[in-house]
Design a protein around this motif. Structure first.
Motif, PDB file in Angstrom:
ATOM      1  N   ALA A   3     -19.819  21.491  65.987  1.00  0.00           N
ATOM      2  CA  ALA A   3     -18.736  21.935  66.860  1.00  0.00           C
ATOM      3  C   ALA A   3     -19.266  22.079  68.279  1.00  0.00           C
ATOM      4  O   ALA A   3     -20.361  22.590  68.491  1.00  0.00           O
ATOM      5  N   ALA A   4     -18.495  21.608  69.231  1.00  0.00           N
ATOM      6  CA  ALA A   4     -18.905  21.704  70.626  1.00  0.00           C
ATOM      7  C   ALA A   4     -18.618  23.109  71.136  1.00  0.00           C
ATOM      8  O   ALA A   4     -17.851  23.860  70.544  1.00  0.00           O
ATOM      9  N   GLU A   5     -19.243  23.448  72.256  1.00  0.00           N
ATOM     10  CA  GLU A   5     -18.933  24.732  72.884  1.00  0.00           C
ATOM     11  C   GLU A   5     -17.478  24.718  73.334  1.00  0.00           C
ATOM     12  O   GLU A   5     -16.951  23.685  73.738  1.00  0.00           O
ATOM     13  N   GLU A   6     -16.852  25.884  73.262  1.00  0.00           N
ATOM     14  CA  GLU A   6     -15.457  25.965  73.703  1.00  0.00           C
ATOM     15  C   GLU A   6     -15.380  25.650  75.195  1.00  0.00           C
ATOM     16  O   GLU A   6     -16.259  26.050  75.962  1.00  0.00           O
ATOM     17  N   PRO A   7     -14.352  24.927  75.633  1.00  0.00           N
ATOM     18  CA  PRO A   7     -14.204  24.658  77.067  1.00  0.00           C
ATOM     19  C   PRO A   7     -14.080  25.963  77.851  1.00  0.00           C
ATOM     20  O   PRO A   7     -13.414  26.898  77.416  1.00  0.00           O
ATOM     21  N   VAL A   8     -14.756  26.022  78.986  1.00  0.00           N
ATOM     22  CA  VAL A   8     -14.707  27.198  79.855  1.00  0.00           C
ATOM     23  C   VAL A   8     -13.874  26.846  81.082  1.00  0.00           C
ATOM     24  O   VAL A   8     -14.033  25.761  81.662  1.00  0.00           O
ATOM     25  N   LEU A   9     -12.984  27.756  81.467  1.00  0.00           N
ATOM     26  CA  LEU A   9     -12.166  27.537  82.656  1.00  0.00           C
ATOM     27  C   LEU A   9     -13.036  27.731  83.897  1.00  0.00           C
ATOM     28  O   LEU A   9     -13.559  28.812  84.139  1.00  0.00           O
ATOM     29  N   LEU A  10     -13.223  26.655  84.674  1.00  0.00           N
ATOM     30  CA  LEU A  10     -14.085  26.707  85.859  1.00  0.00           C
ATOM     31  C   LEU A  10     -13.315  27.095  87.108  1.00  0.00           C
ATOM     32  O   LEU A  10     -13.826  27.786  87.977  1.00  0.00           O
ATOM     33  N   ALA A  11     -12.108  26.595  87.226  1.00  0.00           N
ATOM     34  CA  ALA A  11     -11.325  26.846  88.434  1.00  0.00           C
ATOM     35  C   ALA A  11      -9.863  26.593  88.133  1.00  0.00           C
ATOM     36  O   ALA A  11      -9.519  25.883  87.181  1.00  0.00           O
ATOM     37  N   GLU A  12      -9.020  27.188  88.968  1.00  0.00           N
ATOM     38  CA  GLU A  12      -7.582  27.028  88.801  1.00  0.00           C
ATOM     39  C   GLU A  12      -6.970  26.898  90.184  1.00  0.00           C
ATOM     40  O   GLU A  12      -7.259  27.695  91.077  1.00  0.00           O
ATOM     41  N   LEU A  13      -6.171  25.856  90.383  1.00  0.00           N
ATOM     42  CA  LEU A  13      -5.473  25.678  91.650  1.00  0.00           C
ATOM     43  C   LEU A  13      -4.000  25.995  91.431  1.00  0.00           C
ATOM     44  O   LEU A  13      -3.404  25.535  90.464  1.00  0.00           O
ATOM     45  N   LYS A  14      -3.439  26.788  92.349  1.00  0.00           N
ATOM     46  CA  LYS A  14      -2.035  27.178  92.219  1.00  0.00           C
ATOM     47  C   LYS A  14      -1.260  26.678  93.440  1.00  0.00           C
ATOM     48  O   LYS A  14      -1.805  26.668  94.541  1.00  0.00           O
ATOM     49  N   PRO A  15       0.014  26.291  93.245  1.00  0.00           N
ATOM     50  CA  PRO A  15       0.810  25.867  94.405  1.00  0.00           C
ATOM     51  C   PRO A  15       0.875  26.991  95.429  1.00  0.00           C
ATOM     52  O   PRO A  15       1.063  28.153  95.072  1.00  0.00           O
ATOM     53  N   GLY A  16       0.733  26.620  96.687  1.00  0.00           N
ATOM     54  CA  GLY A  16       0.708  27.646  97.725  1.00  0.00           C
ATOM     55  C   GLY A  16       2.092  28.048  98.198  1.00  0.00           C
ATOM     56  O   GLY A  16       2.232  29.001  98.943  1.00  0.00           O
ATOM     57  N   ARG A  17       3.109  27.311  97.782  1.00  0.00           N
ATOM     58  CA  ARG A  17       4.457  27.592  98.293  1.00  0.00           C
ATOM     59  C   ARG A  17       5.204  28.541  97.367  1.00  0.00           C
ATOM     60  O   ARG A  17       5.041  28.486  96.159  1.00  0.00           O
ATOM     61  N   PRO A  18       6.048  29.372  97.923  1.00  0.00           N
ATOM     62  CA  PRO A  18       6.878  30.221  97.045  1.00  0.00           C
ATOM     63  C   PRO A  18       7.892  29.365  96.301  1.00  0.00           C
ATOM     64  O   PRO A  18       8.249  28.273  96.742  1.00  0.00           O
ATOM     65  N   GLN A  19       8.320  29.861  95.168  1.00  0.00           N
ATOM     66  CA  GLN A  19       9.332  29.152  94.379  1.00  0.00           C
ATOM     67  C   GLN A  19      10.630  29.047  95.170  1.00  0.00           C
ATOM     68  O   GLN A  19      11.075  30.010  95.774  1.00  0.00           O
ATOM     69  N   LEU A 321     -14.984  11.624  68.079  1.00  0.00           N
ATOM     70  CA  LEU A 321     -14.435  10.386  67.535  1.00  0.00           C
ATOM     71  C   LEU A 321     -14.597  10.291  66.012  1.00  0.00           C
ATOM     72  O   LEU A 321     -13.731   9.800  65.309  1.00  0.00           O
ATOM     73  N   GLU A 322     -15.726  10.787  65.496  1.00  0.00           N
ATOM     74  CA  GLU A 322     -16.018  10.567  64.075  1.00  0.00           C
ATOM     75  C   GLU A 322     -15.480  11.672  63.171  1.00  0.00           C
ATOM     76  O   GLU A 322     -15.654  11.623  61.960  1.00  0.00           O
ATOM     77  N   LEU A 323     -14.822  12.694  63.747  1.00  0.00           N
ATOM     78  CA  LEU A 323     -14.307  13.798  62.920  1.00  0.00           C
ATOM     79  C   LEU A 323     -12.788  13.839  62.966  1.00  0.00           C
ATOM     80  O   LEU A 323     -12.172  13.416  63.934  1.00  0.00           O
ATOM     81  N   ARG A 324     -12.197  14.386  61.898  1.00  0.00           N
ATOM     82  CA  ARG A 324     -10.731  14.430  61.817  1.00  0.00           C
ATOM     83  C   ARG A 324     -10.142  15.762  62.272  1.00  0.00           C
ATOM     84  O   ARG A 324      -8.934  15.931  62.277  1.00  0.00           O
ATOM     85  N   SER A 325     -10.993  16.715  62.599  1.00  0.00           N
ATOM     86  CA  SER A 325     -10.471  17.983  63.115  1.00  0.00           C
ATOM     87  C   SER A 325     -11.153  18.284  64.449  1.00  0.00           C
ATOM     88  O   SER A 325     -12.254  17.800  64.709  1.00  0.00           O
ATOM     89  N   PRO A 326     -10.504  19.086  65.294  1.00  0.00           N
ATOM     90  CA  PRO A 326     -11.038  19.323  66.636  1.00  0.00           C
ATOM     91  C   PRO A 326     -12.407  20.012  66.587  1.00  0.00           C
ATOM     92  O   PRO A 326     -12.687  20.796  65.679  1.00  0.00           O
ATOM     93  N   VAL A 327     -13.241  19.728  67.589  1.00  0.00           N
ATOM     94  CA  VAL A 327     -14.546  20.391  67.677  1.00  0.00           C
ATOM     95  C   VAL A 327     -14.483  21.577  68.627  1.00  0.00           C
ATOM     96  O   VAL A 327     -15.390  22.407  68.644  1.00  0.00           O
TER      97      VAL A 327
END
Length: 403
Positions: A3-19, A321-327
Motif C-alpha cells: 500500500a502506498a502512503e496516503e496522499p498528503v494535501l500540499l496546497a489549496e488554491l481558492k477563487p479570490g472573487r466573492p460568489q 496497475l497490478e492490483l484490483r483495489s486502491p493502494v
C-alpha cells in the motif's frame, strides 16, 4: 505492491472573487491542466476566469494549506524566475475544458522533419459555455484564435501529444471536432457517432487513436489517421464520463457512473480488468448510496504504473496497475477532475467549489521490465507483439495480460 502512503494535501488554491448569484457565476473547477514540460499550471477557477500559474508554486503555497496564507518573499522570488508571471485569462464565458499544446518541437532541438509543423509557441485552449474555443499564447497571455463551430458547451479538449498543431474538442452538441492551428484554426473534421453529450476526449500518446466518452454505456475509439470509427467499447452499465491512455498507448481506461473503471486493450477491444469503487466504509447502506461512487475522472500516472480516480463518494483513490483495489485514499469533497504532474509526484484535483488541491502521489522507480515493456509498446501494437517469435509468457507480459 505494498500500500502506498496516503496522499498528503500540499496546497489549496481558492477563487479570490466573492460568489455572485447570476447564472454566469458558475464557480466549478471543471478542468485543470499542467503544461507537458511541467512549467505551467492552468486552473479554470470559475467566474469565466482561467488562471495561468508558473510551476512550481512558491514555497509559500506548497508549505501551507491555502494560498491565502502566503509568506512575504517566497512568492515574488518564484514568480520572477525565468520572467514567468501568473496570468489571468478573462474568457467571457464559463470555462469547461482546458488543454496545453505539446511543447513546440522546434525548441527541443528535435531534428525530426515532422516537427517543423509544430506550433511556434506554447498555447492553452479553453472550451467555453457558448461553444467557442479560445486559444491563448501562454507566455504573453494574448488571445490567438477563437474557434467557432460547436453549437453547445465545449466540455473537453485534447492536443496531439507529438507536437503537431492538431486539437480535438468534445462538446455537448454530441460531436467531436478536429482543428488545425497551423492553418489559422481551420476545422478539419467533424466526428459524429455519439447520441448524448460528449464529456471527454483523449488522444493516445502515439497519436494513432482518439477515445471519446459521452453519456452512453459505450466509449468510442477513432483513428487519428483517417478520422473514422475503429470500434465501440461496450462493457459499462451506465454513462462513461472519462477516459485516458497509458503513456505507451497500450492501455486505455474508461470511468463510468456505474462506479467502475474498465481497463482495455485499445488494439483488440478486450477488457483486461475492472476496478470497482466500493465504499470505504462498508456500513453505508448501499441502497441509499446508489450514486455516491459515481466516477468523475480517471488519469494515468506519467510512468504508467498508477491510476488516480475521483468519485462522488468524497474520495481521491490511487490504484496500482497490478492490483484490483486502491493502494491509497484521500478525502476530498465535490471532486470533479484530476491530473498528474507530468514528472510525477503530484496530483491536482478540481472541485465543484472552484478549489484546486495539490496532493502528493506515490513516487515509483519503474522496474527494468516495465521500462522495456513501455519502450517496446510505444511503437508496437498488440498484434505486432503477438506475432513476435518469443515465449508466450513474455507476450502476455508485453500485452499487459499478466499484472
Amino acid at each position: 505492491c505494498p500500500a502506498a502512503e496516503e496522499p498528503v494535501l500540499l496546497a489549496e488554491l481558492k477563487p479570490g472573487r466573492p460568489q455572485r448569484y447570476d447564472w454566469k457565476s458558475s464557480c466549478e473547477t471543471w478542468s485543470v491542466a499542467f503544461s507537458p514540460d511541467g512549467a505551467w499550471f492552468a486552473w479554470s477557477q470559475g467566474h469565466c476566469v482561467v488562471k495561468l500559474i508558473p510551476w512550481p508554486l512558491g514555497e509559500a503555497e506548497l508549505g501551507c494549506k491555502t494560498s491565502e496564507r502566503k509568506s512575504r518573499g517566497g512568492k515574488a522570488e518564484t514568480w520572477s524566475r525565468g520572467a514567468a508571471k501568473e496570468k489571468t485569462l478573462e474568457c467571457g464565458q464559463i470555462v469547461w475544458g482546458l488543454a496545453f499544446s505539446a511543447w513546440p518541437a522546434a525548441e527541443d532541438g528535435d531534428t525530426d522533419p515532422a516537427s517543423a509543423v509544430g506550433l511556434p509557441c506554447l498555447v492553452l485552449a479553453t472550451g467555453l459555455n457558448d461553444g467557442q474555443i479560445k486559444v491563448w499564447e501562454v507566455q504573453t497571455g494574448h488571445l490567438l484564435f477563437s474557434l467557432l463551430g460547436h453549437q453547445d458547451v465545449v466540455r473537453d479538449l485534447s492536443f496531439a501529444p507529438n507536437g503537431s498543431p492538431i486539437l480535438v474538442s468534445a462538446s455537448r452538441d454530441k460531436t467531436l471536432r478536429v482543428w488545425d492551428l497551423s492553418r489559422d484554426g481551420r476545422q478539419v473534421q467533424v466526428l459524429s457517432g455519439h447520441v448524448q453529450w460528449v464529456y471527454c476526449c483523449s488522444i493516445s500518446p502515439d497519436c494513432s487513436m482518439l477515445c471519446s466518452a459521452a453519456g452512453e454505456k459505450s466509449a468510442l475509439l477513432w483513428s487519428m489517421r483517417s478520422y473514422t470509427l475503429i470500434r465501440r467499447l461496450e462493457g459499462h452499465q451506465s454513462s462513461v464520463v472519462s477516459c485516458d491512455f497509458s503513456p505507451d498507448s497500450a492501455l486505455l481506461v474508461t470511468a463510468s457512473y456505474d462506479a467502475c473503471v474498465i481497463m482495455w486493450d485499445p488494439y483488440t477491444g478486450e477488457q483486461l480488468r475492472t476496478l470497482r469503487h466500493v465504499p470505504l466504509h462498508s456500513t453505508l447502506d448501499s441502497s441509499s448510496e446508489i450514486h455516491t461512487s459515481s466516477l468523475r475522472s480517471v488519469c494515468f500516472s506519467p510512468e504508467g504504473l498508477y491510476l488516480a480516480t475521483v468519485a462522488d463518494d468524497r474520495l481521491l483513490r490511487i490504484w496500482a496497475l497490478e492490483l484490483r483495489s486502491p493502494v491509497a485514499f484521500a478525502p476530498m469533497t465535490n471532486g470533479l477532475c484530476c491530473m498528474y504532474f507530468p514528472h510525477g509526484g503530484f496530483i491536482a484535483t478540481g472541485t465543484r467549489d472552484g478549489y484546486v488541491q495539490f496532493w502528493t502521489a506515490p513516487r515509483v522507480l519503474s522496474s527494468l521490465k516495465h521500462l522495456c515493456r513501455k519502450a517496446l509498446r510505444t511503437f508496437l501494437t498488440t498484434y505486432q507483439v503477438l506475432a513476435l517469435p518469443i515465449p508466450r509468457k513474455l507476450k502476455e507480459f508485453l500485452t499487459y495480460r499478466t499484472f
